[in-house]
Design a protein around this motif. Structure first.
Motif, PDB file in Angstrom:
ATOM      1  N   PRO A 290       0.826  -1.207   0.000  1.00  0.00           N
ATOM      2  CA  PRO A 290       0.000   0.000   0.000  1.00  0.00           C
ATOM      3  C   PRO A 290       0.864   1.262   0.000  1.00  0.00           C
ATOM      4  N   VAL A 291       0.385   2.295  -0.669  1.00  0.00           N
ATOM      5  CA  VAL A 291       1.101   3.570  -0.684  1.00  0.00           C
ATOM      6  C   VAL A 291       0.999   4.193   0.706  1.00  0.00           C
ATOM      7  N   PRO A 292       2.114   4.468   1.355  1.00  0.00           N
ATOM      8  CA  PRO A 292       2.044   5.047   2.706  1.00  0.00           C
ATOM      9  C   PRO A 292       1.568   6.491   2.666  1.00  0.00           C
ATOM     10  N   LEU A 293       0.915   6.890   3.723  1.00  0.00           N
ATOM     11  CA  LEU A 293       0.455   8.268   3.844  1.00  0.00           C
ATOM     12  C   LEU A 293       1.251   8.991   4.914  1.00  0.00           C
ATOM     13  N   THR A 294       1.518  10.252   4.652  1.00  0.00           N
ATOM     14  CA  THR A 294       2.206  11.106   5.616  1.00  0.00           C
ATOM     15  C   THR A 294       1.183  11.998   6.295  1.00  0.00           C
ATOM     16  N   LEU A 295       1.295  12.123   7.599  1.00  0.00           N
ATOM     17  CA  LEU A 295       0.395  12.963   8.386  1.00  0.00           C
ATOM     18  C   LEU A 295       1.089  14.276   8.717  1.00  0.00           C
ATOM     19  N   TYR A 296       0.424  15.386   8.387  1.00  0.00           N
ATOM     20  CA  TYR A 296       0.876  16.718   8.797  1.00  0.00           C
ATOM     21  C   TYR A 296      -0.195  17.313   9.706  1.00  0.00           C
ATOM     22  N   LEU A 297       0.167  17.613  10.948  1.00  0.00           N
ATOM     23  CA  LEU A 297      -0.763  18.185  11.911  1.00  0.00           C
ATOM     24  C   LEU A 297      -0.595  19.703  11.967  1.00  0.00           C
ATOM     25  N   PHE A 298      -1.731  20.417  12.069  1.00  0.00           N
ATOM     26  CA  PHE A 298      -1.632  21.877  12.128  1.00  0.00           C
ATOM     27  C   PHE A 298      -2.482  22.513  13.215  1.00  0.00           C
ATOM     28  N   ASP A 299      -3.227  21.713  14.002  1.00  0.00           N
ATOM     29  CA  ASP A 299      -4.027  22.314  15.076  1.00  0.00           C
ATOM     30  C   ASP A 299      -4.306  21.283  16.146  1.00  0.00           C
ATOM     31  N   VAL A 300      -4.638  21.775  17.341  1.00  0.00           N
ATOM     32  CA  VAL A 300      -5.017  20.904  18.451  1.00  0.00           C
ATOM     33  C   VAL A 300      -6.242  21.516  19.116  1.00  0.00           C
ATOM     34  N   LEU A 301      -7.278  20.684  19.294  1.00  0.00           N
ATOM     35  CA  LEU A 301      -8.554  21.153  19.844  1.00  0.00           C
ATOM     36  C   LEU A 301      -8.721  20.781  21.311  1.00  0.00           C
ATOM     37  N   HIS A 302      -7.991  19.756  21.731  1.00  0.00           N
ATOM     38  CA  HIS A 302      -8.076  19.276  23.117  1.00  0.00           C
ATOM     39  C   HIS A 302      -6.740  18.640  23.455  1.00  0.00           C
ATOM     40  N   LEU A 303      -6.283  18.879  24.659  1.00  0.00           N
ATOM     41  CA  LEU A 303      -5.002  18.305  25.067  1.00  0.00           C
ATOM     42  C   LEU A 303      -5.011  17.986  26.550  1.00  0.00           C
ATOM     43  N   ASP A 304      -4.930  16.696  26.853  1.00  0.00           N
ATOM     44  CA  ASP A 304      -4.789  16.201  28.226  1.00  0.00           C
ATOM     45  C   ASP A 304      -5.750  16.874  29.203  1.00  0.00           C
ATOM     46  N   GLY A 305      -7.040  16.794  28.858  1.00  0.00           N
ATOM     47  CA  GLY A 305      -8.070  17.287  29.761  1.00  0.00           C
ATOM     48  C   GLY A 305      -8.508  18.717  29.539  1.00  0.00           C
ATOM     49  N   ALA A 306      -7.807  19.447  28.711  1.00  0.00           N
ATOM     50  CA  ALA A 306      -8.133  20.858  28.485  1.00  0.00           C
ATOM     51  C   ALA A 306      -8.671  21.065  27.067  1.00  0.00           C
ATOM     52  N   ASP A 307      -9.860  21.681  26.965  1.00  0.00           N
ATOM     53  CA  ASP A 307     -10.397  22.054  25.661  1.00  0.00           C
ATOM     54  C   ASP A 307      -9.732  23.343  25.192  1.00  0.00           C
ATOM     55  N   LEU A 308      -9.319  23.372  23.937  1.00  0.00           N
ATOM     56  CA  LEU A 308      -8.601  24.527  23.394  1.00  0.00           C
ATOM     57  C   LEU A 308      -9.354  25.213  22.262  1.00  0.00           C
ATOM     58  N   LEU A 309     -10.612  24.846  22.039  1.00  0.00           N
ATOM     59  CA  LEU A 309     -11.378  25.412  20.928  1.00  0.00           C
ATOM     60  C   LEU A 309     -11.426  26.936  20.981  1.00  0.00           C
ATOM     61  N   ASP A 310     -11.546  27.485  22.163  1.00  0.00           N
ATOM     62  CA  ASP A 310     -11.698  28.938  22.302  1.00  0.00           C
ATOM     63  C   ASP A 310     -10.372  29.664  22.471  1.00  0.00           C
ATOM     64  N   ALA A 311      -9.281  28.933  22.522  1.00  0.00           N
ATOM     65  CA  ALA A 311      -7.970  29.567  22.678  1.00  0.00           C
ATOM     66  C   ALA A 311      -7.549  30.222  21.357  1.00  0.00           C
ATOM     67  N   PRO A 312      -6.772  31.307  21.414  1.00  0.00           N
ATOM     68  CA  PRO A 312      -6.276  31.922  20.178  1.00  0.00           C
ATOM     69  C   PRO A 312      -5.437  30.939  19.370  1.00  0.00           C
ATOM     70  N   GLY A 313      -5.374  31.162  18.072  1.00  0.00           N
ATOM     71  CA  GLY A 313      -4.613  30.276  17.206  1.00  0.00           C
ATOM     72  C   GLY A 313      -3.166  30.147  17.622  1.00  0.00           C
ATOM     73  N   ALA A 314      -2.551  31.229  18.080  1.00  0.00           N
ATOM     74  CA  ALA A 314      -1.144  31.185  18.493  1.00  0.00           C
ATOM     75  C   ALA A 314      -0.959  30.261  19.690  1.00  0.00           C
ATOM     76  N   ASP A 315      -1.889  30.300  20.638  1.00  0.00           N
ATOM     77  CA  ASP A 315      -1.790  29.434  21.816  1.00  0.00           C
ATOM     78  C   ASP A 315      -1.985  27.970  21.442  1.00  0.00           C
ATOM     79  N   ARG A 316      -2.913  27.706  20.528  1.00  0.00           N
ATOM     80  CA  ARG A 316      -3.125  26.323  20.116  1.00  0.00           C
ATOM     81  C   ARG A 316      -1.885  25.781  19.399  1.00  0.00           C
ATOM     82  N   ASN A 317      -1.268  26.622  18.586  1.00  0.00           N
ATOM     83  CA  ASN A 317      -0.081  26.165  17.883  1.00  0.00           C
ATOM     84  C   ASN A 317       1.078  25.918  18.845  1.00  0.00           C
ATOM     85  N   ALA A 318       1.190  26.743  19.879  1.00  0.00           N
ATOM     86  CA  ALA A 318       2.242  26.525  20.874  1.00  0.00           C
ATOM     87  C   ALA A 318       2.037  25.193  21.581  1.00  0.00           C
TER      88      ALA A 318
END
Length: 508
Positions: A290-318
């Motif tokens: 099978p042709v392998p796929l590469t994953l590129y991540l660019f955002d995070v909506l939740h991290l270890d118990g904390a929802d980040l949907l309302d956080a500024p884009g800069a904070d989510r990227n950090a």
């Protein structure tokens, strides 16, 4: 609630062009339906079935029995009938489904028959799109539209949201939260024709990220469990063992990540989209190579118990940078200089990618909406349009459906505005595929043209837009050509007529 009330509401919405009047009619109907039947009514008025597909094609709707004299069918009875029809399988199932459809239609008046037939055929175009339905639910329940929109984002379906709003108001909507393992509707990008125009819509510094010609992937991590969903919220985890393995290496306990999947050649340049699409569409990964796929991540909506949907884009990227190594993150530049952004754009295009996405550093993650926070810039004019009809080919293309009728969404009316036709860019493989696929979507046809349910999205490249008296929108695409089909997109995600005018100035 009787189905005639839904049918009359559908007709009233179709007959008015005003947004407020549409919302008022929908809200009144939902208010009469109440919380129990609201999910069914929402689906019907959106032109959908709660059961999604029940195996009824256009052929089953040709022979309509005489109508009933008095409207008596209820919403619950119709829903039960659709469920029964969808459950039919095995030998003789086609005949049995036709029998059940005929039995249902025999109990319906002429107006009800018309509504049910158009609902089953996918031709209910009265304009009750998600945006209008969100406002209607809010009006019927007496709650802010923003609360309904957020609940819809988190739940991914308007039916349960309508039930909660009508039953418990704002408190019911607050019960919808981001749940790891349940996909949310992804944030979408608006379009701009140039880097300068994109930066002109933002204030100060912005992030510039590569835009890949891949498949959107929402990754949910819970302990050692990894699940991958597409932008249509379908799960494809079992097809992507290499992606699951890569994500399991991340130092996280619980997370919801947003990114893109793409098939790359050994030199790092992308394979054609069809390779990526075929790889994600494969039910299992048991192919010999099978042709392998590469994953590129660019955002995070939740991290270890904390929802980040309302956080500024800069904070989510950090937060993303803390847990995801460079090789799994989308290439990114933060700058206030359009020239530096243009250089990033040129690099992405030179490597074979689509362009860039310019992102505000302050915007929250507004899932399911095309806002000004993310703006995509491509080197050519492209649009995601809906196939409205198709003409039979001739000569070498005899026996194949060839010339596509292309339409943009009308966000106000909920219908589609035809922008022209094209048969250019179609390979033999695409011609064969679209002939099979569009025949399945057919609602009526004559000797030359097959009219289809407006469901299939196709990406179109074009050189400009010109005035036209031939089409109702007054404009037409110049030198339109097919790039690819977008089965990962629904018709509700196609570009609007306003986007067409914004992306390319109208020429004489």
């Amino acid at each position: 609630m009787r189905i005639i009330e839904v049918a009359r509401t559908s007709a009233a919405v179709a007959e008015t062009s005003g947004r407020k009047a549409k919302v008022a009619a929908l809200a009144a109907c939902l208010g009469r339906a109440g919380a129990r039947e609201a999910p069914i009514v929402v689906a019907y008025l959106s032109g959908e079935l709660p059961q999604r597909q029940i195996g009824v094609g256009y052929a089953a709707l040709r022979d309509v029995p005489p109508p009933a004299d008095v409207p008596a069918l209820t919403v619950a009875e119709v829903d039960a009938a659709f469920t029964e029809i969808g459950a039919v399988s095995g030998k003789g199932s086609v005949a049995r489904r036709r029998e059940l459809v005929a039995g249902l239609l025999a109990r319906a008046t002429r107006a009800e028959q018309d509504f049910l037939i158009r609902l089953l055929a996918g031709e209910l175009r009265q304009g009750a799109l998600d945006g209008l339905m969100v406002e209607a639910i809010a009006a019927a329940a007496g709650v802010p539209a923003a609360d309904v929109r957020r609940a819809f984002m988190l739940r991914g379906s308007l039916g349960p949201v309508a039930t909660a709003a009508l039953a418990d108001g704002a408190d019911g909507l607050r019960a919808f939260t981001l749940e790891v393992g349940r996909p949310v509707k992804p944030m979408l990008a608006a379009a701009a024709p140039s880097i300068d125009e994109a930066f002109g819509k933002l204030d100060g510094e912005a992030a510039v990220e590569w835009k890949l010609d891949g498949v959107r992937a929402q990754v949910h991590v819970s302990g050692g469990d990894v699940r991958v969903f597409t932008r249509t919220l379908d799960e494809i985890t079992e097809r992507l063992p290499e992606v699951v393995a890569a994500v399991r290496e991340l130092p996280v306990r619980d997370a919801v990540l947003d990114g893109e999947l793409i098939a790359l050649r050994p030199d790092g340049r992308p394979h054609p989209f069809q390779v990526t699409g075929a790889r994600t569409a494969t039910r299992t990964a048991k192919d010999a190579d099978p042709v392998p796929l590469t994953l590129y991540l660019f955002d995070v909506l939740h991290l270890d118990g904390a929802d980040l949907l309302d956080a500024p884009g800069a904070d989510r990227n950090a937060a993303l940078a803390r847990i995801v190594p460079d090789h799994l993150r989308m290439p990114r530049l933060v700058t206030a200089d359009p020239a530096a952004a243009k250089a990033m754009f040129d690099e992405a295009v030179a490597r074979g990618h689509e362009g860039v996405v310019v992102k505000s550093l302050d915007t929250p993650y507004t899932a399911g909406r095309r806002g000004a926070g993310w703006i995509k810039v491509k080197p050519r004019h492209t649009l995601d349009l809906v196939v409205l009809a198709v003409e039979w080919g001739h000569g070498r293309r005899s026996g194949l459906l060839s010339n596509l009728h292309l339409g943009a969404r009308d966000a106000e009316s909920g219908g589609f505005v035809m922008l022209g036709k094209t048969f250019k860019g179609l390979t033999d493989e695409l011609l064969a595929w679209q002939t099979r696929t569009l025949r399945e979507l057919a609602v009526r046809e004559d000797d030359w043209t097959v009219h289809v349910r407006p469901e299939l999205v196709v990406e179109i490249a074009f050189d400009g837009v010109q005035h036209s008296t031939r089409y109702p929108g007054g404009i037409a695409l110049r030198f339109a050509r097919v790039l690819r089909y977008r089965p990962d997109k629904s018709a509700a995600e196609a570009d609007t007529i306003d986007t067409v005018r914004a992306v390319a100035p109208v020429m004489d």
